[in-house]
Design an enzyme around this catalytic site. Structure first.
Site, PDB file in Angstrom:
ATOM      1  N   CYS A 140      33.165  17.084 -33.178  1.00  0.00           N
ATOM      2  CA  CYS A 140      34.449  16.822 -33.608  1.00  0.00           C
ATOM      3  C   CYS A 140      34.752  15.350 -33.710  1.00  0.00           C
ATOM      4  O   CYS A 140      33.762  14.545 -33.345  1.00  0.00           O
ATOM      5  CB  CYS A 140      35.630  17.700 -32.835  1.00  0.00           C
ATOM      6  SG  CYS A 140      35.657  17.234 -31.160  1.00  0.00           S
ATOM      7  N   GLY A 141      36.017  15.164 -33.856  1.00  0.00           N
ATOM      8  CA  GLY A 141      36.404  13.353 -34.116  1.00  0.00           C
ATOM      9  C   GLY A 141      35.708  12.544 -32.855  1.00  0.00           C
ATOM     10  O   GLY A 141      35.026  11.621 -33.074  1.00  0.00           O
TER      11      GLY A 141
END
Length: 210
Positions: A140-141
């Protein structure tokens, strides 16, 4: 022997062969050679199990490192698309990019702080428990909360106790610490909703379930 045994010829002086004794008394040969490209892992990169990895969103500088993993699948946990560079990297190297948390319409089980839902977690886990998707990267980020949620639910599926699951999750959350809502979601997730085909499941999962 404990000394350097041999150097290559002058035209290969960037390669050094070292033969040394380690504490166990067994000889160990180390070959040092500068790589042609920088090898930099993504933010918060860590192996989870054999051929299963986790990290934050990879960028251009991380791609040489990822090539060494020979990835077959990347699970992207976010409502937004990843950077164009990652999309192109996956396309160029025949890596399947799975959007596991895209939920534009929302729903009653929507997880408002990061877009994860029971449905998206379950979809990610269905991919993770299928060895045909391996080697596999979950990201994810920042590689913290969304990735930590999915990996935490996987650990519960493997039979880990909640204290161990929380400890692993918090290890990646940095100085701000973990989110109680994430830990509650991990605890509440229905692991019986994840269907496992034992003929396709990774060996480490079968061992955990036995």
């Amino acid at each position: 022997m404990s000394a350097i045994d041999n150097y290559q010829d002058e035209e290969e002086d960037d390669i050094v062969c070292v033969n040394e004794e380690i504490e166990t008394g067994h000889p160990r040969v180390t070959i040092l050679h500068p790589p042609n490209e920088r090898i930099v892992p993504p933010l918060n990169f860590c192996p989870v199990e054999r051929y299963l990895y986790r990290s934050g969103q990879p960028s251009n500088v991380n791609f040489p490192f990822l090539l060494n993993l020979k990835l077959k699948t990347i699970i992207w946990l976010a409502n937004e698309e990843p950077q164009d560079a990652l999309l192109e990297f996956c396309d160029d190297h025949n890596i399947q990019l799975q959007f596991a948390a895209i939920n534009p319409d929302g729903g009653e089980d929507d997880n408002p702080w990061d877009g994860l839902t029971e449905h998206s977690i379950r979809n990610a886990l269905h991919t993770i428990v299928n060895s045909e998707s391996y080697p596999l990267l979950v990201c994810c980020g920042m590689g913290r909360h969304r990735t930590g949620t999915v990996i935490g639910c996987l650990r519960r599926l493997m039979g880990w106790n909640l204290a161990s699951v929380s400890e692993e999750y918090r290890r990646f959350t940095g100085s701000r610490g973990g989110r109680i809502l994430v830990e509650l979601l991990i605890e509440a997730f229905d692991i019986t909703s994840v269907e496992i085909d034992r003929e396709k499941a990774p060996n480490w999962l079968l061992t955990a379930l036995s």
